[in-house]
Write a protein that holds these residues in place. Structure first.
Motif, short mmCIF file in Angstrom:
data_model
loop_
_atom_site.label_atom_id
_atom_site.label_comp_id
_atom_site.label_asym_id
_atom_site.label_seq_id
_atom_site.Cartn_x
_atom_site.Cartn_y
_atom_site.Cartn_z
N ILE A 90 -25.58 7.35 -12.89
CA ILE A 90 -24.15 8.14 -11.59
C ILE A 90 -24.87 10.00 -11.37
N VAL A 91 -24.98 9.21 -9.66
CA VAL A 91 -25.53 10.11 -8.74
C VAL A 91 -24.09 11.31 -8.37
N ILE A 92 -24.91 12.25 -8.10
CA ILE A 92 -23.03 13.00 -7.31
C ILE A 92 -24.17 13.78 -5.43
N ASP A 93 -23.70 13.29 -4.42
CA ASP A 93 -24.75 14.00 -3.60
C ASP A 93 -23.79 15.61 -3.26
N PRO A 94 -25.16 16.47 -4.02
CA PRO A 94 -24.29 18.03 -3.69
C PRO A 94 -23.78 18.35 -2.15
N GLY A 95 -23.96 17.77 -1.12
CA GLY A 95 -23.40 18.14 -0.12
C GLY A 95 -21.83 17.34 0.42
N LEU A 96 -21.52 16.56 -0.30
CA LEU A 96 -20.57 16.34 -0.62
C LEU A 96 -19.60 16.53 -1.44
N ALA A 117 -17.24 18.98 -4.29
CA ALA A 117 -16.00 19.62 -3.72
C ALA A 117 -16.44 21.06 -5.70
N ARG A 118 -16.84 20.72 -6.66
CA ARG A 118 -17.68 20.93 -7.54
C ARG A 118 -15.80 21.70 -7.98
N LEU A 129 -18.94 12.57 -20.39
CA LEU A 129 -20.15 12.47 -20.49
C LEU A 129 -21.06 13.43 -18.92
N LEU A 130 -20.03 14.45 -18.43
CA LEU A 130 -20.16 14.83 -16.64
C LEU A 130 -19.84 16.20 -17.79
N ALA A 131 -20.38 17.44 -17.05
CA ALA A 131 -20.55 18.86 -17.08
C ALA A 131 -21.20 19.99 -16.13
N PRO A 132 -20.47 20.50 -16.11
CA PRO A 132 -21.09 21.63 -14.66
C PRO A 132 -22.18 21.90 -15.20
N GLY A 133 -22.89 21.99 -13.96
CA GLY A 133 -24.50 21.99 -13.66
C GLY A 133 -24.89 23.66 -12.87
N VAL A 134 -26.18 23.44 -12.47
CA VAL A 134 -26.22 24.63 -11.50
C VAL A 134 -25.47 24.49 -10.69
N ASP A 135 -24.70 26.11 -9.77
CA ASP A 135 -23.82 26.07 -8.97
C ASP A 135 -22.33 25.32 -9.10
N GLY A 136 -21.88 24.59 -10.12
CA GLY A 136 -20.93 23.90 -10.04
C GLY A 136 -20.86 22.27 -10.55
N LEU A 137 -22.37 22.06 -9.94
CA LEU A 137 -22.70 20.91 -9.45
C LEU A 137 -22.51 20.17 -10.85
N PRO A 138 -21.22 18.66 -10.98
CA PRO A 138 -21.50 17.89 -11.91
C PRO A 138 -22.68 17.60 -12.49
N VAL A 139 -23.33 17.01 -13.58
CA VAL A 139 -24.35 16.57 -14.28
C VAL A 139 -24.10 15.56 -15.41
N CYS A 198 -14.49 9.22 -13.10
CA CYS A 198 -15.08 9.86 -12.05
C CYS A 198 -15.39 9.33 -10.89
N PHE A 199 -15.76 8.24 -10.61
CA PHE A 199 -15.87 7.66 -9.09
C PHE A 199 -14.48 7.49 -8.75
N ALA A 200 -13.62 6.86 -9.09
CA ALA A 200 -12.45 7.02 -8.47
C ALA A 200 -11.25 7.92 -8.03
N ALA A 201 -11.47 9.20 -9.07
CA ALA A 201 -10.69 10.63 -8.96
C ALA A 201 -11.18 10.90 -7.82
N CYS A 202 -13.06 11.02 -7.30
CA CYS A 202 -13.17 11.84 -6.71
C CYS A 202 -12.90 11.88 -5.13
N PRO A 203 -12.27 13.16 -4.62
CA PRO A 203 -11.39 13.26 -3.86
C PRO A 203 -12.23 12.99 -1.85
N LYS A 204 -13.14 13.64 -2.67
CA LYS A 204 -14.76 13.97 -1.54
C LYS A 204 -15.68 12.54 -1.63
N GLY A 205 -15.65 11.51 -2.89
CA GLY A 205 -16.16 9.98 -2.15
C GLY A 205 -18.21 11.00 -2.55
N ALA A 206 -17.87 11.81 -3.39
CA ALA A 206 -19.20 12.49 -3.58
C ALA A 206 -20.29 11.20 -4.55
#
Length: 264
Positions: free
Chosen positions: A4-10, A12-13, A25-35, A50-58
């Motif tokens: 699982i790779v999350i683009d911090p620029g996309l 929305a936290r 299997l995901l938890a809020p990390g630094v600045d709310g970025l999921p890890v 997780c992949f399908a529900a992300c509205p930002k495609g991050a």
């Protein structure tokens, strides 16, 4: 690299992917970025929520980019009444037009059935299609022999012997769902759910189906039938549907028992 790779620029936290993961299997990390939590890659069932529900495609899952995934339908123009009407208008078909369903439509309905739910996302279903009506007739005879050998459903065997094709109803096609049943997990419910999705997809595409319960019963006990369809070792037939174009239309809903319901 993690699966699982999350683009911090996309990202929305917004916590949607965290909430949607059924195993947490995901938890809020630094600045709310999921890890991902420790050992997430091993524990993940790849349900893709997780992949399908992300509205930002991050979020990327196992390297898959959101841009490469089909968009989900938003039910635009489908009223609740139309949706319920579609479901209740499905009928079991036992009289067929003398023309085959094109292969591309059969495969389109099967492709839709891939999105049926399955326990812990195991997706155990394998498909077999008897496309040639002559093969379906051959299988109908083997079903009759299997039931005769097992000593069950004698009235159907007698009707078949008298010239009535009651085993597979003269259907142009037969669609079989089978799965590996040699482990701890029984996939029968997953196969039935996939078959139910197939029959609704078939209804949407203009052809009909009917559950082939006699075929499933015969396949349980008659080795020659399992050999004829090439059932892999350890697999069992969990269900089957006859398929083809309906010969007749239905103009009203048939009677059904009243709803039996209680709330807890």
């Amino acid at each position: 690299m993690t699966h699982i790779v999350i683009d911090p620029g996309l990202c929305a936290r917004d916590g949607i992917c965290v909430a949607e993961c059924p195993l947490g299997l995901l938890a809020p990390g630094v600045d709310g970025l999921p890890v991902p939590v420790p050992d997430a890659e091993r524990l993940c069932i790849r349900c893709g929520h997780c992949f399908a529900a992300c509205p930002k495609g991050a979020l990327r899952l196992d390297g898959l980019s959101p841009d490469a995934a089909p968009a989900a339908s938003r039910r635009v123009g489908l009223s609740p009444e139309a949706g319920i009407g579609f479901v209740t208008s499905r009928r079991s078909i036992r009289n067929w037009k003398d023309r085959p369903v094109p292969r591309e439509l059969l495969e389109k309905a099967l492709d839709a059935a891939r999105y049926a739910p399955s326990g812990i996302n195991m997706q155990p279903v394998h498909w077999l299609v008897a496309e040639d009506s002559r093969v379906v007739r051959e299988l109908a005879g083997m079903v009759a022999e299997g039931l005769r050998h097992a000593g069950i459903m004698p009235e159907y065997v007698a009707a078949f012997d008298a010239g009535r094709e009651v085993m597979l109803r003269g259907a142009p096609h037969l669609v079989v769902a089978h799965a590996d049943a040699s482990g701890w997990y029984d996939p029968a419910t997953d196969c039935v759910l996939a078959l139910s999705h197939f029959e609704l997809a078939a209804h949407a595409l203009g052809f009909g189906t009917c559950w082939a319960g006699l075929f499933r019963r015969a396949a349980e006990t008659w080795p020659p039938l399992r050999e004829r369809i090439g059932l892999p070792p350890g697999h069992k037939v969990c269900g089957a549907l006859m398929a083809g174009y309906p010969k007749y239309r239905f103009f009203r809903l048939p009677p059904r028992k009243s709803l039996r319901l209680r709330y807890l």
